[in-house]
Write a protein that holds these residues in place. Structure first.
Motif, PDB file in Angstrom:
ATOM      1  N   MET A   1      23.466  -1.609 -12.653  1.00  0.00           N
ATOM      2  CA  MET A   1      23.874  -0.314 -12.096  1.00  0.00           C
ATOM      3  C   MET A   1      23.607  -0.306 -10.594  1.00  0.00           C
ATOM      4  SD  MET A   1      22.534   3.535 -13.040  1.00  0.00           S
ATOM      5  CE  MET A   1      23.178   3.408 -14.713  1.00  0.00           C
ATOM      6  N   ALA A   2      24.564   0.124  -9.830  1.00  0.00           N
ATOM      7  CA  ALA A   2      24.412   0.164  -8.379  1.00  0.00           C
ATOM      8  C   ALA A   2      23.391   1.221  -7.973  1.00  0.00           C
ATOM      9  CB  ALA A   2      25.760   0.449  -7.719  1.00  0.00           C
ATOM     10  N   TYR A   3      22.639   0.906  -6.921  1.00  0.00           N
ATOM     11  CA  TYR A   3      21.637   1.855  -6.422  1.00  0.00           C
ATOM     12  C   TYR A   3      22.338   3.034  -5.768  1.00  0.00           C
ATOM     13  CZ  TYR A   3      18.124   3.965  -3.400  1.00  0.00           C
ATOM     14  OH  TYR A   3      17.315   4.863  -2.769  1.00  0.00           O
ATOM     15  N   ARG A   4      21.882   4.228  -6.100  1.00  0.00           N
ATOM     16  CA  ARG A   4      22.451   5.436  -5.508  1.00  0.00           C
ATOM     17  C   ARG A   4      21.325   6.237  -4.863  1.00  0.00           C
ATOM     18  NH1 ARG A   4      26.476   8.239  -9.770  1.00  0.00           N
ATOM     19  NH2 ARG A   4      27.299   9.105  -7.821  1.00  0.00           N
ATOM     20  N   GLU A   5      21.464   6.478  -3.569  1.00  0.00           N
ATOM     21  CA  GLU A   5      20.444   7.214  -2.836  1.00  0.00           C
ATOM     22  C   GLU A   5      20.431   8.668  -3.278  1.00  0.00           C
ATOM     23  OE1 GLU A   5      19.146   7.303   1.768  1.00  0.00           O
ATOM     24  OE2 GLU A   5      21.135   8.129   1.349  1.00  0.00           O
ATOM     25  N   THR A   6      19.253   9.176  -3.590  1.00  0.00           N
ATOM     26  CA  THR A   6      19.121  10.568  -4.002  1.00  0.00           C
ATOM     27  C   THR A   6      18.671  11.417  -2.817  1.00  0.00           C
ATOM     28  OG1 THR A   6      16.792  10.353  -4.607  1.00  0.00           O
ATOM     29  CG2 THR A   6      18.433   9.791  -6.296  1.00  0.00           C
ATOM     30  N   THR A   7      18.759  12.727  -2.983  1.00  0.00           N
ATOM     31  CA  THR A   7      18.312  13.637  -1.932  1.00  0.00           C
ATOM     32  C   THR A   7      16.838  13.410  -1.624  1.00  0.00           C
ATOM     33  OG1 THR A   7      19.923  15.294  -2.617  1.00  0.00           O
ATOM     34  CG2 THR A   7      18.074  16.051  -1.284  1.00  0.00           C
ATOM     35  N   ARG A   8      16.064  13.143  -2.675  1.00  0.00           N
ATOM     36  CA  ARG A   8      14.624  12.947  -2.488  1.00  0.00           C
ATOM     37  C   ARG A   8      14.333  11.659  -1.728  1.00  0.00           C
ATOM     38  NH1 ARG A   8       9.972  13.036  -7.245  1.00  0.00           N
ATOM     39  NH2 ARG A   8       8.182  12.683  -5.861  1.00  0.00           N
ATOM     40  N   THR A   9      14.992  10.560  -2.106  1.00  0.00           N
ATOM     41  CA  THR A   9      14.736   9.303  -1.418  1.00  0.00           C
ATOM     42  C   THR A   9      15.214   9.367   0.029  1.00  0.00           C
ATOM     43  OG1 THR A   9      16.836   8.394  -2.235  1.00  0.00           O
ATOM     44  CG2 THR A   9      14.861   7.941  -3.522  1.00  0.00           C
ATOM     45  N   ARG A  10      16.303  10.101   0.263  1.00  0.00           N
ATOM     46  CA  ARG A  10      16.795  10.256   1.632  1.00  0.00           C
ATOM     47  C   ARG A  10      15.793  11.038   2.470  1.00  0.00           C
ATOM     48  NH1 ARG A  10      20.978  13.120   0.651  1.00  0.00           N
ATOM     49  NH2 ARG A  10      22.226  11.325   0.001  1.00  0.00           N
ATOM     50  N   ALA A  11      15.250  12.100   1.878  1.00  0.00           N
ATOM     51  CA  ALA A  11      14.262  12.911   2.589  1.00  0.00           C
ATOM     52  C   ALA A  11      13.004  12.104   2.874  1.00  0.00           C
ATOM     53  CB  ALA A  11      13.919  14.156   1.774  1.00  0.00           C
ATOM     54  N   ASN A  12      12.578  11.283   1.910  1.00  0.00           N
ATOM     55  CA  ASN A  12      11.396  10.450   2.111  1.00  0.00           C
ATOM     56  C   ASN A  12      11.619   9.447   3.235  1.00  0.00           C
ATOM     57  OD1 ASN A  12       9.969  11.719   0.082  1.00  0.00           O
ATOM     58  ND2 ASN A  12      10.508  10.207  -1.491  1.00  0.00           N
ATOM     59  N   ALA A  13      12.819   8.877   3.276  1.00  0.00           N
ATOM     60  CA  ALA A  13      13.145   7.915   4.326  1.00  0.00           C
ATOM     61  C   ALA A  13      13.154   8.582   5.694  1.00  0.00           C
ATOM     62  CB  ALA A  13      14.500   7.271   4.043  1.00  0.00           C
ATOM     63  N   GLN A  14      13.721   9.782   5.766  1.00  0.00           N
ATOM     64  CA  GLN A  14      13.752  10.514   7.031  1.00  0.00           C
ATOM     65  C   GLN A  14      12.347  10.872   7.486  1.00  0.00           C
ATOM     66  OE1 GLN A  14      16.352  13.761   5.989  1.00  0.00           O
ATOM     67  NE2 GLN A  14      18.218  12.633   6.563  1.00  0.00           N
ATOM     68  N   ALA A  15      11.489  11.251   6.521  1.00  0.00           N
ATOM     69  CA  ALA A  15      10.113  11.611   6.865  1.00  0.00           C
ATOM     70  C   ALA A  15       9.346  10.388   7.368  1.00  0.00           C
ATOM     71  CB  ALA A  15       9.414  12.199   5.640  1.00  0.00           C
ATOM     72  N   ARG A  16       9.564   9.235   6.731  1.00  0.00           N
ATOM     73  CA  ARG A  16       8.875   8.031   7.165  1.00  0.00           C
ATOM     74  C   ARG A  16       9.359   7.589   8.540  1.00  0.00           C
ATOM     75  NH1 ARG A  16       4.430   5.962   7.390  1.00  0.00           N
ATOM     76  NH2 ARG A  16       4.144   6.424   5.165  1.00  0.00           N
ATOM     77  N   ARG A  17      10.658   7.683   8.784  1.00  0.00           N
ATOM     78  CA  ARG A  17      11.215   7.327  10.089  1.00  0.00           C
ATOM     79  C   ARG A  17      10.643   8.243  11.168  1.00  0.00           C
ATOM     80  NH1 ARG A  17      16.127   4.974  12.152  1.00  0.00           N
ATOM     81  NH2 ARG A  17      16.711   5.941  14.130  1.00  0.00           N
TER      82      ARG A  17
END
Length: 205
Positions: A1-17
């Motif tokens: 199954m292809a990886y699909r970015e979720t709202t939560r993972t996107r928010a976590n990435a933005q917070a880490r950046r």
């Protein structure tokens, strides 16, 4: 199954950046761009060096973004300062006062923004910042001249470049990391002298 970015993972990435960018700002504010190695930023951000490369192509990209953010804030302060001035004399006085006092209050960061040797991508942002200062001051001078119906021999852009240049040149030794903190009376004297010079160059008494 292809990886699909979720709202939560996107928010976590933005917070880490954002946390990495914030850590880089803190490192630069203490020791300048030269001190902002990937290892130093990673230590400040409490992450691995590899994590930084997850969010930024390289160190230069991170430094460029941090510079652009800090520069944008400083430019906004000058833009607001000039916008509040209603006469040519006030443009000269308020620009010198705010620029010098902010630079002295944050000497290490001001040195990094204005004078420190930096990678080419950061230097490009520095030139953008200087052009921004010139544009803001020139616009203020033109507005004030129209309001006062003043015919000036020196174009507003030329005058604005002269103001930015004279302030920067007179801050070189004051902001140098090896220099002692200037005394309050020294800063007051510098502001007085720079204001007199700027007003004279603009044809103001």
């Amino acid at each position: 199954m292809a990886y699909r970015e979720t709202t939560r993972t996107r928010a976590n990435a933005q917070a880490r950046r954002a946390a990495i960018e914030r850590a880089a700002r803190h490192v630069i504010a203490r020791g300048g761009f030269a001190s902002a190695s990937v290892a130093a930023v990673a230590g400040e951000a409490d992450c691995s060096a590899g994590s930084i490369y997850t969010y930024f192509t390289n160190r230069e990209e991170l430094l460029r973004l941090v510079f652009a953010q800090a520069a944008g804030h400083e430019l906004a302060v000058i833009e607001d300062t000039v916008a509040a001035a209603s006469t040519v004399a006030e443009v000269a006085e308020s620009t010198v006062e705010v620029f010098v006092r902010r630079a002295v209050a944050g000497r290490r960061l001001a040195y990094a923004l204005l004078l420190e040797e930096v990678p080419e991508p950061v230097q490009s942002e520095r030139l953008r910042l200087r052009r921004g200062y010139v544009t803001a001051i020139a616009a203020g001078l033109e507005r004030a001249r129209r309001a006062e119906a003043v015919a000036a021999a020196v174009p507003a852009e030329v005058a604005a470049r002269s103001i930015v240049g004279s302030i920067g040149e007179n801050l070189v030794d004051i902001l140098a990391p090896a220099s002692p903190n200037p005394r309050p009376e020294e800063i007051t004297a510098l502001i007085t002298a720079l204001t007199a010079f700027t007003r004279s160059a603009l044809g103001e008494p």
